[in-house]
Design an enzyme around this catalytic site. Structure first.
Site, PDB file in Angstrom:
ATOM      1  N   ASP A  97     -11.341   2.254   3.602  1.00 50.86           N
ATOM      2  CA  ASP A  97     -11.712   0.848   3.425  1.00 50.86           C
ATOM      3  C   ASP A  97     -13.212   0.697   3.150  1.00 50.86           C
ATOM      4  O   ASP A  97     -13.667  -0.368   2.727  1.00 50.86           O
ATOM      5  CB  ASP A  97     -11.348   0.024   4.675  1.00 50.86           C
ATOM      6  CG  ASP A  97     -10.001  -0.696   4.551  1.00 50.86           C
ATOM      7  OD1 ASP A  97      -9.498  -0.818   3.413  1.00 50.86           O
ATOM      8  OD2 ASP A  97      -9.471  -1.134   5.590  1.00 50.86           O
ATOM      9  N   GLN A 148      -5.169  -1.985   9.374  1.00 50.25           N
ATOM     10  CA  GLN A 148      -5.000  -3.272   8.687  1.00 50.25           C
ATOM     11  C   GLN A 148      -5.587  -4.418   9.513  1.00 50.25           C
ATOM     12  O   GLN A 148      -5.351  -4.495  10.717  1.00 50.25           O
ATOM     13  CB  GLN A 148      -3.509  -3.517   8.431  1.00 50.25           C
ATOM     14  CG  GLN A 148      -3.205  -4.799   7.683  1.00 50.25           C
ATOM     15  CD  GLN A 148      -3.726  -4.787   6.261  1.00 50.25           C
ATOM     16  OE1 GLN A 148      -3.689  -3.782   5.570  1.00 50.25           O
ATOM     17  NE2 GLN A 148      -4.232  -5.923   5.812  1.00 50.25           N
ATOM     18  N   LYS A 151       0.842  -1.208   0.000  1.00 46.19           N
ATOM     19  CA  LYS A 151       0.000   0.000   0.000  1.00 46.19           C
ATOM     20  C   LYS A 151       0.872   1.252   0.000  1.00 46.19           C
ATOM     21  O   LYS A 151       0.589   2.209  -0.735  1.00 46.19           O
ATOM     22  CB  LYS A 151      -0.963  -0.020   1.203  1.00 46.19           C
ATOM     23  CG  LYS A 151      -2.056  -1.083   1.031  1.00 46.19           C
ATOM     24  CD  LYS A 151      -2.893  -1.336   2.278  1.00 46.19           C
ATOM     25  CE  LYS A 151      -3.683  -2.643   2.080  1.00 46.19           C
ATOM     26  NZ  LYS A 151      -4.686  -2.898   3.120  1.00 46.19           N
TER      27      LYS A 151
HETATM   28  C1  BQF Z   1      -2.698 -10.752  -6.256  1.00 43.78           C
HETATM   29  C2  BQF Z   1      -6.454  -9.142   2.392  1.00 43.78           C
HETATM   30  C3  BQF Z   1      -7.491 -11.001   3.509  1.00 43.78           C
HETATM   31  C4  BQF Z   1      -7.332 -10.371   4.742  1.00 43.78           C
HETATM   32  C5  BQF Z   1      -6.756  -9.120   4.795  1.00 43.78           C
HETATM   33  C6  BQF Z   1      -2.504  -8.564  -5.085  1.00 43.78           C
HETATM   34  C7  BQF Z   1      -3.209  -8.290  -2.803  1.00 43.78           C
HETATM   35  C8  BQF Z   1      -3.511  -9.632  -2.769  1.00 43.78           C
HETATM   36  C9  BQF Z   1      -3.351 -10.433  -3.882  1.00 43.78           C
HETATM   37  C10 BQF Z   1      -3.395  -7.398  -1.635  1.00 43.78           C
HETATM   38  C11 BQF Z   1      -5.963  -8.452   1.200  1.00 43.78           C
HETATM   39  C12 BQF Z   1      -6.065  -9.082  -0.137  1.00 43.78           C
HETATM   40  C13 BQF Z   1      -5.339  -7.216   1.345  1.00 43.78           C
HETATM   41  C14 BQF Z   1      -2.832  -9.898  -5.032  1.00 43.78           C
HETATM   42  C15 BQF Z   1      -4.769  -6.462   0.187  1.00 43.78           C
HETATM   43  C16 BQF Z   1      -5.750  -8.134  -1.253  1.00 43.78           C
HETATM   44  O1  BQF Z   1      -1.859 -10.470  -7.128  1.00 43.78           O
HETATM   45  O2  BQF Z   1      -3.495 -11.684  -6.393  1.00 43.78           O
HETATM   46  C17 BQF Z   1      -2.688  -7.762  -3.975  1.00 43.78           C
HETATM   47  O3  BQF Z   1      -2.477  -6.696  -1.302  1.00 43.78           O
HETATM   48  N1  BQF Z   1      -4.593  -7.330  -0.944  1.00 43.78           N
HETATM   49  C18 BQF Z   1      -5.253  -6.647   2.638  1.00 43.78           C
HETATM   50  O4  BQF Z   1      -4.716  -5.560   2.823  1.00 43.78           O
HETATM   51  O5  BQF Z   1      -5.741  -7.291   3.710  1.00 43.78           O
HETATM   52  C19 BQF Z   1      -6.325  -8.510   3.628  1.00 43.78           C
HETATM   53  C20 BQF Z   1      -7.062 -10.388   2.334  1.00 43.78           C
END
Ligand code: BQF
Length: 295
Positions: free
Chosen positions: A119, A96, A52
């Site tokens: 968010d 987060q 991020k």
């Molecule tokens: C990709 C997230 C569950 C719990 C908390 C790119 C992300 C993920 C996959 C990513 C996620 C999931 C995020 C891919 C942010 C998505 O190439 O497939 C990017 O960074 N995500 C999060 O901040 O918290 C989570 C899933």
């Protein structure tokens, strides 16, 4: 064979748009700012947060990181949120997830100023979204909608079947796609773990959204020939052949389903990058509103 919908490519296009919007805001004296709060040291969370910050740097958004120890009290987390609500450099922020067990996630979300809630999880934004008012939209469902529209699969008039009813994906996505609005106007069915004969529903989908968090659950015999399949799942499974020691697996049996679907998103590289891109869009939206929508 299905067309592969490239989330990385579409997310890169969105980042280019955001870059231009940031430049316009800066010309009006507003530098958009995003703060990210992380509590504890979960490695997956740390990776998401690093990404991020990197995305912000790429598009010219100022980013601020706040790291609290895993044993930080709930009061301390809420205190930091109160500070960020008041901080004029910070147009949007997020905490987060997951949070440690002793910190009440609902209390935390409710403490965020809805106009800084990038968010889109605050009940005020959920409510605004449901009734079709301007709102900060949750990043993953908004990313799914943008992925569909921008890859030429407008949901209007289509039967969308969503499997999964979480507050961060299934429920808001259903609300978004059934709106009377461009990029929506779909007929939406929501299925979940207590739906009898799930396949009877999924087989009727023009657009099938897998968001149940069960790795490779969606098999080819559950998918209509020619359907568009969006995989929101990302489960980490151990994989000794990777240097990280794990790999990400979606909710769809990609190998088999890609032989039946018209189009499908991969994991990784599908919905995940879109989630990240929509966070940048929300930050710009929050900054723009802060500046009185003149930009
Ligand atoms: C990709 C997230 C569950 C719990 C908390 C790119 C992300 C993920 C996959 C990513 C996620 C999931 C995020 C891919 C942010 C998505 O190439 O497939 C990017 O960074 N995500 C999060 O901040 O918290 C989570 C899933």
């Amino acid at each position: 064979m299905a067309k592969i919908i490239d989330g990385n490519l579409i997310a890169a296009m969105i980042r280019e748009e955001v870059k231009a919007e940031v430049a316009a805001l800066k010309r009006h004296g507003v530098t958009p700012g995003l703060a990210v709060v992380i509590v504890g040291e979960d490695p997956a969370s740390q990776l998401y947060v690093r990404n991020k910050h990197r995305d912000c740097t790429e598009v010219g958004i100022e980013s601020f990181g706040f790291e609290l120890p895993a044993d930080a009290s709930e009061e301390r987390v809420l205190g930091l949120i109160a500070d960020l609500n008041r901080d004029a450099r910070v147009h949007g922020f997020l905490v987060q997830s997951p949070l440690p067990d002793h910190v009440d996630e609902r209390k935390v979300v409710n403490a965020i100023d809805p106009d800084k809630d990038v968010d889109g999880f605050h009940p005020v934004n959920v409510g605004r979204m449901l009734i079709g008012e301007r709102a900060l939209l949750p990043c993953t469902p908004h990313g799914v909608q943008q992925l569909l529209v921008r890859s030429g699969y407008d949901p209007a008039g289509k039967h969308v079947v969503i499997v999964g009813r979480s507050n961060i994906v299934g429920k808001p996505l259903a609300a978004m796609l059934m709106q009377k609005a461009s990029g929506a106007n779909a007929t939406v069915t929501v299925c979940h773990s207590r739906t009898p004969d799930l396949a009877a529903h999924t087989i009727r989908a023009d657009i099938l959204i897998a968001a149940m968090g069960q790795p490779e659950f969606m098999k080819a015999d559950m998918v209509k020939a020619g359907a568009v399949v969006i995989d929101v799942g990302i489960t980490r499974v151990p994989d000794a052949s990777k240097k990280s020691g794990y790999r990400f697996v979606g909710d769809v049996d990609f190998e088999a389903v890609s032989e039946k679907a018209a189009a499908i998103t991969p994991v990784p590289g599908g919905v995940g990058p879109m989630t990240r891109a929509m966070l940048l869009k929300n930050t710009i939206e929050a900054a723009r509103r802060f500046s009185g929508s003149r930009v």
